[in-house]
Enzyme design. Structure first.
Site, mmCIF file in Angstrom:
data_model
loop_
_atom_site.group_PDB
_atom_site.id
_atom_site.type_symbol
_atom_site.label_atom_id
_atom_site.label_comp_id
_atom_site.label_asym_id
_atom_site.label_seq_id
_atom_site.Cartn_x
_atom_site.Cartn_y
_atom_site.Cartn_z
ATOM 1 N N TYR A 56 22.986 8.200 0.126
ATOM 2 C CA TYR A 56 21.951 7.294 0.607
ATOM 3 C C TYR A 56 22.521 6.334 1.646
ATOM 4 O O TYR A 56 23.436 5.566 1.372
ATOM 5 C CB TYR A 56 21.331 6.507 -0.546
ATOM 6 C CG TYR A 56 20.450 7.352 -1.454
ATOM 7 C CD1 TYR A 56 20.016 8.621 -1.081
ATOM 8 C CD2 TYR A 56 20.037 6.868 -2.685
ATOM 9 C CE1 TYR A 56 19.207 9.384 -1.910
ATOM 10 C CE2 TYR A 56 19.221 7.628 -3.522
ATOM 11 C CZ TYR A 56 18.813 8.880 -3.127
ATOM 12 O OH TYR A 56 18.004 9.629 -3.961
ATOM 13 N N PRO A 60 6.913 8.844 -6.455
ATOM 14 C CA PRO A 60 5.732 8.743 -7.311
ATOM 15 C C PRO A 60 4.558 8.004 -6.678
ATOM 16 O O PRO A 60 3.415 8.195 -7.087
ATOM 17 C CB PRO A 60 6.256 7.983 -8.532
ATOM 18 C CG PRO A 60 7.337 7.112 -7.970
ATOM 19 C CD PRO A 60 8.010 7.975 -6.932
ATOM 20 N N LEU A 61 4.830 7.161 -5.686
ATOM 21 C CA LEU A 61 3.751 6.417 -5.030
ATOM 22 C C LEU A 61 3.147 7.177 -3.857
ATOM 23 O O LEU A 61 2.238 6.680 -3.187
ATOM 24 C CB LEU A 61 4.267 5.052 -4.560
ATOM 25 C CG LEU A 61 4.569 4.045 -5.677
ATOM 26 C CD1 LEU A 61 5.263 2.813 -5.114
ATOM 27 C CD2 LEU A 61 3.302 3.649 -6.416
ATOM 28 N N ALA A 62 3.662 8.395 -3.614
ATOM 29 C CA ALA A 62 3.107 9.277 -2.570
ATOM 30 C C ALA A 62 3.015 8.580 -1.221
ATOM 31 O O ALA A 62 2.028 8.717 -0.497
ATOM 32 C CB ALA A 62 1.734 9.805 -2.993
ATOM 33 N N GLY A 87 2.357 5.706 -0.500
ATOM 34 C CA GLY A 87 1.253 4.753 -0.402
ATOM 35 C C GLY A 87 -0.084 5.349 -0.030
ATOM 36 O O GLY A 87 -1.039 4.609 0.258
ATOM 37 N N LYS A 108 -5.395 6.771 6.188
ATOM 38 C CA LYS A 108 -5.900 6.476 7.531
ATOM 39 C C LYS A 108 -7.286 7.083 7.716
ATOM 40 O O LYS A 108 -7.761 7.871 6.888
ATOM 41 C CB LYS A 108 -4.932 7.011 8.590
ATOM 42 C CG LYS A 108 -3.552 6.362 8.539
ATOM 43 C CD LYS A 108 -2.648 6.950 9.601
ATOM 44 C CE LYS A 108 -1.321 6.210 9.681
ATOM 45 N NZ LYS A 108 -0.574 6.191 8.401
ATOM 46 N N VAL A 109 -7.920 6.727 8.822
ATOM 47 C CA VAL A 109 -9.263 7.230 9.112
ATOM 48 C C VAL A 109 -9.279 8.750 9.161
ATOM 49 O O VAL A 109 -10.235 9.396 8.727
ATOM 50 C CB VAL A 109 -9.776 6.648 10.450
ATOM 51 C CG1 VAL A 109 -11.120 7.260 10.817
ATOM 52 C CG2 VAL A 109 -9.891 5.134 10.360
#
Length: 325
Positions: A61, A231-233, A235, A242-243
């Site tokens: 990392y 796990p939060l994909a 966001g 988005k549109v």
């Protein structure tokens, strides 16, 4: 809700893990900056504030800088080491003077990697070491020799894997005297192949499902902690849609927002709670460096406990875009 495998083994009762991949600045090898240290301190403080006591690293990392900056946090808070569980990973090697991008589970590389991890973190032992993705050339006897050396030297207390099938785990486990305690996999409300593999048995729709059969079941039977990375994909269901996002994403984000209001929680807690409701007692690894998003996850356990079967399947159906067969 029953306890997690790591808790039953007496290793950790932290329902969430903070993933440190985002710490340490850029991937280019640039020197660490004052801002990098501040970001790390704020992220760690936010994680501790919501009850997270397990932190996940990997030797690659930010090319080691994530561990280095975390080590500075520990140096500034010497009392913290005894309050947390530290996990790191090894086995991925970037292109260098000796070869191309590759995996390496050789004894020599594992031992050298752990020494580097301990040095960068400024600690004497790791609580958990994971093999970072499968090495096509892995030899279980060599892995076992490395693990035995590390355990005997007091450098690593427990071992696990990431992104492995149940067959690969059994293959390695056959040579080990101690159990593998973790398998880290990409699981989320946006990445559903781990669910599809089970519900599409004997269905034509399941022919293209790309998730190795039996991982969830094996880990549950063997008391292996399943940890979910991503796990939060990113966001998608908690503000990042988005549109021009697919209708399934926008509809699911709307449902998540509705449930967040119902549970009096943040959308992130709903997304994580959905994962944590699964009987495998999945332990999400949240990787955001935004302390506000970390704090938004604080009610994930409460949401998981409150979520009904009907709500769980409603979220699944919304993300799939079609009802379950």
């Amino acid at each position: 809700m029953k306890s997690m495998p790591l808790e039953r083994r007496g290793i950790s009762n932290s329902r969430l893990v903070y993933g440190c991949m985002g710490l340490g600045g850029d991937w280019a090898g640039s020197p660490l900056t004052k801002e990098d240290y501040i970001t790390a301190e704020k992220a760690v403080e936010a994680a501790l504030e919501i009850g997270i006591t397990m932190f996940d690293h990997a030797d690659i990392y930010k090319k080691g800088k994530a561990e280095t900056v975390f080590g500075e946090v520990l140096k500034n808070r010497p009392d913290l080491r005894d309050q947390i569980i530290l996990q790191s990973k090894c086995g991925i090697r970037f292109p260098d003077e000796t070869g191309v991008h590759r995996f390496d589970f050789s004894k020599d590389h594992i031992l050298a990697s752990v020494d580097g991890i301990l040095s960068r973190l400024g600690i004497e032992h790791l609580d958990v070491l994971l093999l970072h993705r499968p090495d096509a050339l892995m030899e279980p006897e060599d892995i076992a020799a490395a693990f035995n050396t590390l355990r005997s030297a007091g450098k690593v207390r427990h071992f696990g894997v990431s992104n492995m099938t149940s067959a690969q785990m059994r293959f390695i486990q056959n040579s080990l005297p101690e159990p593998l305690v973790v398998n880290q996999l990409e699981l989320s409300l946006a990445r559903l192949d781990w669910i599809e593999q089970g519900i599409l048995v004997n269905q034509k729709a399941g022919l293209n499902t790309n998730f190795a059969d039996g991982i969830l079941e094996y880990c549950q039977m063997a008391d292996v902690q399943i940890q979910a990375w991503g796990p939060l994909a990113k966001g998608l269901f908690s503000g990042a849609a988005k549109v021009d996002s697919p209708e399934t994403v926008k509809n699911t984000a709307a449902l998540v927002a509705q449930l967040a209001a119902q549970y009096e929680a943040e959308p992130e807690a709903v997304v994580l709670g959905w994962l944590m409701k699964h009987p495998a007692r999945i332990q999400p690894v949240i990787g955001t460096t935004d302390s506000k998003r970390v704090l938004a996850c604080r009610d994930a356990v409460r949401v998981a406990d409150a979520m009904t079967r009907e709500t769980w399947y409603a979220l699944l159906e919304s993300s799939r875009g079609v009802r379950v067969p």
